[in-house]
Design an enzyme around this catalytic site. Structure first.
Site, PDB file in Angstrom:
ATOM      1  N   HIS A   1       0.820  -1.219   0.000  1.00 27.16           N
ATOM      2  CA  HIS A   1       0.000   0.000   0.000  1.00 27.16           C
ATOM      3  C   HIS A   1       0.855   1.270   0.000  1.00 27.16           C
ATOM      4  O   HIS A   1       0.343   2.356  -0.272  1.00 27.16           O
ATOM      5  CB  HIS A   1      -0.975   0.003   1.183  1.00 27.16           C
ATOM      6  CG  HIS A   1      -0.361   0.174   2.525  1.00 27.16           C
ATOM      7  ND1 HIS A   1      -0.045  -0.885   3.353  1.00 27.16           N
ATOM      8  CD2 HIS A   1      -0.007   1.293   3.207  1.00 27.16           C
ATOM      9  CE1 HIS A   1       0.460  -0.426   4.474  1.00 27.16           C
ATOM     10  NE2 HIS A   1       0.500   0.895   4.420  1.00 27.16           N
TER      11      HIS A   1
ATOM     12  N   ASP B   1       0.243  -7.717   1.234  1.00 27.20           N
ATOM     13  CA  ASP B   1       0.601  -6.317   1.427  1.00 27.20           C
ATOM     14  C   ASP B   1       2.113  -6.134   1.535  1.00 27.20           C
ATOM     15  O   ASP B   1       2.599  -5.381   2.382  1.00 27.20           O
ATOM     16  CB  ASP B   1      -0.093  -5.742   2.664  1.00 27.20           C
ATOM     17  CG  ASP B   1      -0.042  -4.209   2.679  1.00 27.20           C
ATOM     18  OD1 ASP B   1       0.052  -3.613   1.591  1.00 27.20           O
ATOM     19  OD2 ASP B   1      -0.061  -3.626   3.767  1.00 27.20           O
TER      20      ASP B   1
ATOM     21  N   SER C   1       4.475   2.694   7.779  1.00 26.23           N
ATOM     22  CA  SER C   1       4.262   1.476   6.990  1.00 26.23           C
ATOM     23  C   SER C   1       5.499   1.133   6.162  1.00 26.23           C
ATOM     24  O   SER C   1       6.056   1.981   5.463  1.00 26.23           O
ATOM     25  CB  SER C   1       3.065   1.654   6.057  1.00 26.23           C
ATOM     26  OG  SER C   1       1.886   1.844   6.795  1.00 26.23           O
TER      27      SER C   1
END
Length: 494
Positions: free
Chosen positions: A238, A273, A355
């Site tokens: 992402h 992911d 992230s």
């Protein structure tokens, strides 16, 4: 008459207007009513004729009841009215009348009285007295001149003593401002790291990077870490989704010394992911030391690296608060990730921008990839999640080798079920010829264990299947019609 429409005209029909006189006839009156309400004998009109006398006897008035007569009758001696004077005092003796007030009697005679205003009479003039001195003004001529002189001498002595004392204290007290004061600092402990977290930061800081993605109208920021000296960097899918879906996007890696280097996407996997990007022609890269996430203990200290909210080179510390926590990640306007991760839960602050950064243990070994934070109010609340490095490395190797990943699957769709009879993942449909079909799984079966892992929800079954190996038999347990069964299943590839 009646009206009947005919075209645009109206036909009027005349009906005989002869009245039925029987309708106006009165009902016969009884004899008793006629005697009470009828006209006297000999009277034919509405008014009696002059000189006519009624032959009926005059009505007699019965004497009133004594009690009512006493209550409502006239007082003795009065016959003109039933109403009494409300100001009258019946039975009260009449006293002597008050003397008349001539001011209230308009017929009173005028008399002489004292004038309304007194005429002032001028007094005799007062002669000026002797002038007052200081003693007279202050003490009313009650203190002698010798006493005043003594008081003045005492006041003078007190003033001199106060002045001398003030001068002495001013010379003894330290001055408020000075040019000779020196402020010294301790020498410190040198450049050696002080504390376990500081040692971890020094060992890992150069291998952690910030990732910037810019387009003509948007900007995204994330983190990553170097996993190979050739320039391969591991991050989240992402983080790079915008660059993958927009060819005009500019993808850059920012190292700890603020050096910016263009990067390319090697491969990405929306089911886990994870993504790998690469920088070229960068020498002396510091490669992250990779650890074993299976050895993590709940309560163990960890440090999270990243760029939360665009603040690069940020570290936060905490502990491992849980393991094997299934966390679903759904697609949104900024990412196409559709995954369920088998996460490490930590209370180290993880915010947007963290992230893809490394989660490091006390040995400065990367044990996870920071992926998500539970931030309902917009900031960290001590619930962050990272993908275990033992699950991320096989994905990274496959992306570096082929640019894609094959995932294990058993050919079912499931949903969570929780009731008084069973707790697990209920099978909604089974793919014909799939692994679950070959293993004898049917619709409405509830899988309660898979690969020796307890299953309490559909998300837990998803991560259990994703962590299995394609082509290897896996034990599982399922519930059907109140009975529990065991079996084996061989996951296939998607």
């Amino acid at each position: 008459m009646g009206l009947t429409p005919v075209g645009s005209l109206t036909k009027v029909e005349r009906i005989d207007d002869k009245a039925d006189h029987s309708i106006g006839r009165h009902v016969p009156v009884s004899r008793e009513t006629a005697e009470v309400f009828g006209r006297p004998v000999g009277v034919g009109g509405s008014f009696a004729q002059r000189g006519h006398t009624d032959s009926r006897p005059a009505p007699a008035v019965r004497p009133p009841d004594p009690v009512l007569a006493e209550a409502f009758g006239r007082p003795d001696g009065e016959t003109d009215s039933l109403q009494r004077d409300p100001l009258a005092s019946y039975g009260a003796p009449v006293g002597n009348p008050k003397p008349e007030d001539p001011w209230r009697d308009p017929d009173s005679a005028p008399v002489l009285d004292h004038p309304a205003l007194a005429v002032p009479v001028a007094g005799e003039p007062t002669l000026a007295g002797p002038k007052l001195g200081v003693r007279d003004v202050l003490f009313g001529n009650r203190i002698s001149w010798w006493a005043l002189a003594t008081l003045a001498i005492v006041a003078l002595l007190i003033g001199l003593a106060g002045g001398l004392l003030g001068r002495w204290t001013a010379e003894v007290a330290a001055p408020l401002h000075s040019n000779t004061v020196e402020l010294k600092q301790s020498g410190g402990g040198g450049d050696a790291p002080r504390g376990q977290v500081a040692a971890v930061v020094e060992a890992v800081a150069k291998s952690a990077v910030s990732i910037d993605i810019r387009t003509a109208s948007a900007y995204a920021n994330g983190s990553g870490f170097v996993i190979d000296p050739e320039g391969y960097i591991l991050t989240n899918n992402h983080v790079v989704s915008m660059a993958a879906n927009d060819r005009s996007a500019k993808l850059e890696v920012v190292f700890s010394d603020r050096t910016r280097v263009p990067a390319r996407i090697v491969g990405r996997d929306i089911r886990t992911d994870l993504a790998v990007i690469k920088v070229d022609n960068v020498k002396d890269l510091t490669v992250s030391k990779l650890g074993n996430s299976d050895d993590l203990q709940i309560g163990e200290d960890v440090v999270a690296f990243g760029s939360p909210l665009g603040l690069d080179r940020t570290v936060t510390s905490g502990i491992v608060s849980a393991k094997n926590r299934p966390v679903p990640l759904k697609p949104d306007a900024e990412s196409d990730t559709d995954a369920v991760i088998d996460a490490i839960q930590t209370d180290a602050a993880i915010n947007p921008g963290n992230s893809g950064g490394p989660l490091v243990n006390g040995k400065a070994e990367v044990v996870g990839v920071n992926t998500a934070g539970l931030v309902p109010g917009g900031g960290s609340i001590g619930l962050g999640f990272a993908i275990p490095i033992n699950q991320a490395l096989p994905i990274a190797k496959a992306l570096i080798a082929d640019g894609k990943v094959n995932h294990p699957q058993i050919g079912i769709n499931a949903s969570s079920v929780r009731n008084e009879r069973v707790l697990g993942a209920q099978v909604r449909n089974v793919v014909d010829g799939g692994a679950a079909d070959r293993a004898g799984v049917r619709e409405n079966d509830v899988i309660i264990s898979f690969n020796n892992r307890t299953i309490e929800s559909a998300d837990e079954l998803t991560v259990a299947v994703r962590t299995a190996t394609i082509g290897e038999n896996v034990p599982f347990t399922y519930w059907r019609d109140g009975r529990t069964f065991k079996g084996t299943i061989t996951p296939g590839s998607d």
